[in-house]
Design a protein around this motif. Structure first.
Motif, PDB file in Angstrom:
ATOM      1  N   TRP A  99      18.533   2.333  51.198  1.00  0.00           N
ATOM      2  CA  TRP A  99      18.974   0.856  50.681  1.00  0.00           C
ATOM      3  C   TRP A  99      20.472   0.643  50.422  1.00  0.00           C
ATOM      4  O   TRP A  99      21.127   1.650  50.594  1.00  0.00           O
ATOM      5  N   ASP A 122       3.621  -3.158  47.592  1.00  0.00           N
ATOM      6  CA  ASP A 122       4.412  -4.148  48.502  1.00  0.00           C
ATOM      7  C   ASP A 122       4.663  -5.237  47.029  1.00  0.00           C
ATOM      8  O   ASP A 122       5.845  -5.765  47.227  1.00  0.00           O
ATOM      9  N   THR A 145      13.845  -5.321  40.517  1.00  0.00           N
ATOM     10  CA  THR A 145      15.069  -4.655  40.337  1.00  0.00           C
ATOM     11  C   THR A 145      15.286  -4.185  38.729  1.00  0.00           C
ATOM     12  O   THR A 145      16.012  -3.244  38.673  1.00  0.00           O
ATOM     13  N   HIS A 156      12.270  -1.038  43.112  1.00  0.00           N
ATOM     14  CA  HIS A 156      12.968  -1.339  44.305  1.00  0.00           C
ATOM     15  C   HIS A 156      13.609  -0.165  45.023  1.00  0.00           C
ATOM     16  O   HIS A 156      13.622  -0.270  46.256  1.00  0.00           O
ATOM     17  N   LYS A 216       7.858  -4.100  45.064  1.00  0.00           N
ATOM     18  CA  LYS A 216       9.109  -3.687  45.979  1.00  0.00           C
ATOM     19  C   LYS A 216      10.205  -4.531  45.615  1.00  0.00           C
ATOM     20  O   LYS A 216      11.590  -3.901  45.554  1.00  0.00           O
ATOM     21  N   HIS A 217       9.993  -5.647  45.254  1.00  0.00           N
ATOM     22  CA  HIS A 217      11.265  -6.715  44.712  1.00  0.00           C
ATOM     23  C   HIS A 217      11.876  -6.500  43.354  1.00  0.00           C
ATOM     24  O   HIS A 217      13.014  -6.805  43.145  1.00  0.00           O
TER      25      HIS A 217
END
Length: 152
Positions: free
Chosen positions: A31, A132, A138, A106, A135-136
């Motif tokens: 990342w 999923d 933060t 994330h 996963k966004h």
């Protein structure tokens, strides 16, 4: 408790040039954000963090004096108890005030921080499976908040 190395950090002058170098030697991008990039050494086991910026002129920066040790998720749940049994003080990470282990959805990992006798930053860290739908995220979550979220 400790199973291996999870991460090491290196300061870099130019992140873009360094990213190309680490891609060239065969490491896969894990990342990236505006001034850091992480490449897998062993996917989901260990990575190297590259940190760009002028703050490297100061006497201390995490990328210069930081190692994370890989542990299992089950051992992460017991990390505070284990460290306290060894009379090792756990410290908060960044702007956090809590010393509890926390999850970074994330990034797909969980951590707890402490220092060695010389003030070097050490971390116990484990990989986590992130659905999923999360996963966004933060924001950092406690292990309890993470497990509660997964049961919804």
């Amino acid at each position: 408790m400790i199973e291996g190395l999870y991460e090491a950090h290196l300061p870099v002058k130019d992140l873009a040039i360094s990213m190309e170098f680490y891609k060239k030697i065969g490491l896969k991008m894990a990342w990236k954000d505006e001034d850091t990039a992480f490449f897998w050494i062993e996917e989901n086991k260990s990575w190297v963090g590259l940190w760009e910026g002028g703050e490297y002129q100061t006497p201390y920066h995490p990328s210069l004096r930081h190692i994370a040790f890989r542990v299992s998720y089950e051992n992460m749940k017991n990390a505070l108890t284990w460290l306290q049994s060894l009379q090792i003080e756990v410290v908060p990470f960044g702007k956090r005030t809590s010393i509890e282990p926390f999850v970074r959805p994330h990034q797909g990992n969980a951590s707890v921080y402490f220092n060695d006798p010389d003030g070097n930053s050490l971390e116990l860290m484990c990989s986590i499976e992130v659905p999923d739908a999360y996963k966004h995220m933060t924001n950092k979550l406690s292990l309890e908040e993470w497990e509660e979220l997964l049961t919804k």
